[in-house]
Design a protein around this motif. Structure first.
Motif, PDB file in Angstrom:
ATOM      1  N   SER A  86       0.827  -1.403  -0.329  1.00  0.00           N
ATOM      2  CA  SER A  86      -0.070  -0.021  -0.012  1.00  0.00           C
ATOM      3  C   SER A  86       0.741   1.207   0.188  1.00  0.00           C
ATOM      4  N   GLY A  87       0.097   2.558  -0.760  1.00  0.00           N
ATOM      5  CA  GLY A  87       1.005   3.587  -0.311  1.00  0.00           C
ATOM      6  C   GLY A  87       0.418   4.439  -1.158  1.00  0.00           C
ATOM      7  N   THR A  88       0.715   5.921  -1.534  1.00  0.00           N
ATOM      8  CA  THR A  88      -0.158   6.838  -1.616  1.00  0.00           C
ATOM      9  C   THR A  88       0.720   7.269  -2.758  1.00  0.00           C
ATOM     10  N   HIS A  89       0.141   8.073  -3.642  1.00  0.00           N
ATOM     11  CA  HIS A  89       1.296   8.065  -4.951  1.00  0.00           C
ATOM     12  C   HIS A  89       1.442   9.792  -4.903  1.00  0.00           C
ATOM     13  N   SER A 104      -4.330   0.055  -2.267  1.00  0.00           N
ATOM     14  CA  SER A 104      -3.932  -0.920  -1.033  1.00  0.00           C
ATOM     15  C   SER A 104      -4.610  -2.037  -2.000  1.00  0.00           C
ATOM     16  N   VAL A 105      -3.090  -3.510  -2.195  1.00  0.00           N
ATOM     17  CA  VAL A 105      -3.230  -4.452  -3.083  1.00  0.00           C
ATOM     18  C   VAL A 105      -2.487  -5.304  -2.409  1.00  0.00           C
ATOM     19  N   ARG A 106      -3.149  -6.927  -3.118  1.00  0.00           N
ATOM     20  CA  ARG A 106      -2.341  -8.325  -2.279  1.00  0.00           C
ATOM     21  C   ARG A 106      -0.585  -8.679  -3.106  1.00  0.00           C
ATOM     22  N   GLY A 107      -0.747  -9.054  -3.160  1.00  0.00           N
ATOM     23  CA  GLY A 107       0.977  -9.527  -3.529  1.00  0.00           C
ATOM     24  C   GLY A 107       1.442 -11.116  -3.477  1.00  0.00           C
ATOM     25  N   ILE A 108       1.980 -11.367  -3.913  1.00  0.00           N
ATOM     26  CA  ILE A 108       3.264 -13.268  -3.897  1.00  0.00           C
ATOM     27  C   ILE A 108       4.373 -13.010  -4.339  1.00  0.00           C
ATOM     28  N   GLN A 109       5.083 -13.140  -3.805  1.00  0.00           N
ATOM     29  CA  GLN A 109       7.214 -12.994  -3.516  1.00  0.00           C
ATOM     30  C   GLN A 109       6.966 -14.852  -3.741  1.00  0.00           C
ATOM     31  N   VAL A 110       7.824 -15.185  -4.567  1.00  0.00           N
ATOM     32  CA  VAL A 110       8.738 -16.158  -4.466  1.00  0.00           C
ATOM     33  C   VAL A 110      10.258 -16.333  -4.966  1.00  0.00           C
ATOM     34  N   GLY A 111      11.140 -16.858  -4.004  1.00  0.00           N
ATOM     35  CA  GLY A 111      12.411 -16.462  -4.295  1.00  0.00           C
ATOM     36  C   GLY A 111      12.981 -17.540  -3.944  1.00  0.00           C
ATOM     37  N   ARG A 112      13.730 -18.079  -4.962  1.00  0.00           N
ATOM     38  CA  ARG A 112      14.847 -19.274  -4.912  1.00  0.00           C
ATOM     39  C   ARG A 112      16.245 -18.231  -4.113  1.00  0.00           C
ATOM     40  N   PHE A 113      16.915 -18.926  -2.984  1.00  0.00           N
ATOM     41  CA  PHE A 113      17.971 -18.401  -2.333  1.00  0.00           C
ATOM     42  C   PHE A 113      19.551 -19.386  -2.052  1.00  0.00           C
ATOM     43  N   ASP A 114      20.637 -18.885  -2.678  1.00  0.00           N
ATOM     44  CA  ASP A 114      21.281 -19.801  -2.640  1.00  0.00           C
ATOM     45  C   ASP A 114      22.908 -18.676  -1.546  1.00  0.00           C
ATOM     46  N   ASP A 115      22.769 -19.758  -0.694  1.00  0.00           N
ATOM     47  CA  ASP A 115      23.868 -19.358   0.801  1.00  0.00           C
ATOM     48  C   ASP A 115      22.893 -17.711   0.876  1.00  0.00           C
ATOM     49  N   GLU A 127      -1.697  -6.052  -9.805  1.00  0.00           N
ATOM     50  CA  GLU A 127      -0.966  -4.315 -10.710  1.00  0.00           C
ATOM     51  C   GLU A 127      -2.552  -3.754 -11.164  1.00  0.00           C
ATOM     52  N   ALA A 128      -3.561  -4.516 -11.562  1.00  0.00           N
ATOM     53  CA  ALA A 128      -5.042  -3.930 -12.521  1.00  0.00           C
ATOM     54  C   ALA A 128      -5.663  -2.666 -11.378  1.00  0.00           C
ATOM     55  N   GLY A 129      -6.034  -3.779 -10.413  1.00  0.00           N
ATOM     56  CA  GLY A 129      -6.226  -3.266  -8.841  1.00  0.00           C
ATOM     57  C   GLY A 129      -5.385  -1.593  -8.153  1.00  0.00           C
ATOM     58  N   MET A 130      -4.262  -1.541  -8.563  1.00  0.00           N
ATOM     59  CA  MET A 130      -3.308  -0.983  -8.067  1.00  0.00           C
ATOM     60  C   MET A 130      -3.334   0.284  -9.082  1.00  0.00           C
ATOM     61  N   GLN A 131      -3.683   0.060 -10.295  1.00  0.00           N
ATOM     62  CA  GLN A 131      -3.845   1.312 -11.857  1.00  0.00           C
ATOM     63  C   GLN A 131      -5.309   1.667 -11.081  1.00  0.00           C
ATOM     64  N   GLN A 132      -6.368   0.696 -11.116  1.00  0.00           N
ATOM     65  CA  GLN A 132      -7.809   1.373 -10.733  1.00  0.00           C
ATOM     66  C   GLN A 132      -7.983   2.329  -9.487  1.00  0.00           C
ATOM     67  N   GLN A 133      -7.224   1.843  -8.774  1.00  0.00           N
ATOM     68  CA  GLN A 133      -7.354   2.874  -7.382  1.00  0.00           C
ATOM     69  C   GLN A 133      -6.935   3.751  -7.703  1.00  0.00           C
TER      70      GLN A 133
END
Length: 138
Positions: A86-89, A104-115, A127-133
């Motif tokens: 979330s944030g104010t533009h 304010s929108v939902r997101g998901i991140q999957v990160g593969r780590f090495d060391d 992103e569509a929800g963000m653009q709309q808001q």
């Protein structure tokens, strides 16, 4: 818990601290120089430079940006985080002048780590929800 899983969780926690501090340059502590971003933003450069550039723009466009984790799952190789962003533009964002509107929108991140460093990243944000808001949807 395994040592590798612990190291990945520690790196993910550090990533959260960096985002909360809005310190885009410090992201190089967590992202490998040659990180592969499978879901880059439009015109995002490759590697950690692209990650830093993306977050620099986000922090400029949305100075009050928050990325609040809702759930986190980790194993020896990957960490998956579902979050609310979330944030104010109040600054330019992807060529759009500030609207003063909040999102304010939902997101998901999957990160593969090495060391303890992110070497691959997959993610999706509403992103569509963000653009709309923000009043940017055409």
């Amino acid at each position: 818990m395994s040592e590798s899983r612990d190291r990945n969780l520690t790196a993910q926690e550090r990533l959260g601290e960096i985002l909360a501090a809005r310190d885009a340059q410090a992201l190089t502590e967590v992202f490998h120089d040659d990180v592969v971003d499978h879901d880059p933003a439009p015109d995002q450069a490759p590697g950690s430079a692209g990650i830093v550039g993306f977050w620099t723009e986000m922090f400029t466009a949305f100075p009050d940006l928050e990325a609040a984790p809702q759930t986190l799952v980790a194993d020896d190789e990957s960490v998956t985080v579902a979050l609310t962003i979330s944030g104010t533009h109040t600054g330019e964002f992807q060529g759009h002048a500030p609207t003063g509107r909040r999102f304010s929108v939902r997101g998901i991140q999957v990160g593969r780590f090495d060391d303890g460093r992110l070497v691959e990243r997959w993610g999706a944000t509403d992103e569509a929800g963000m653009q709309q808001q923000l009043g940017l949807a055409g």
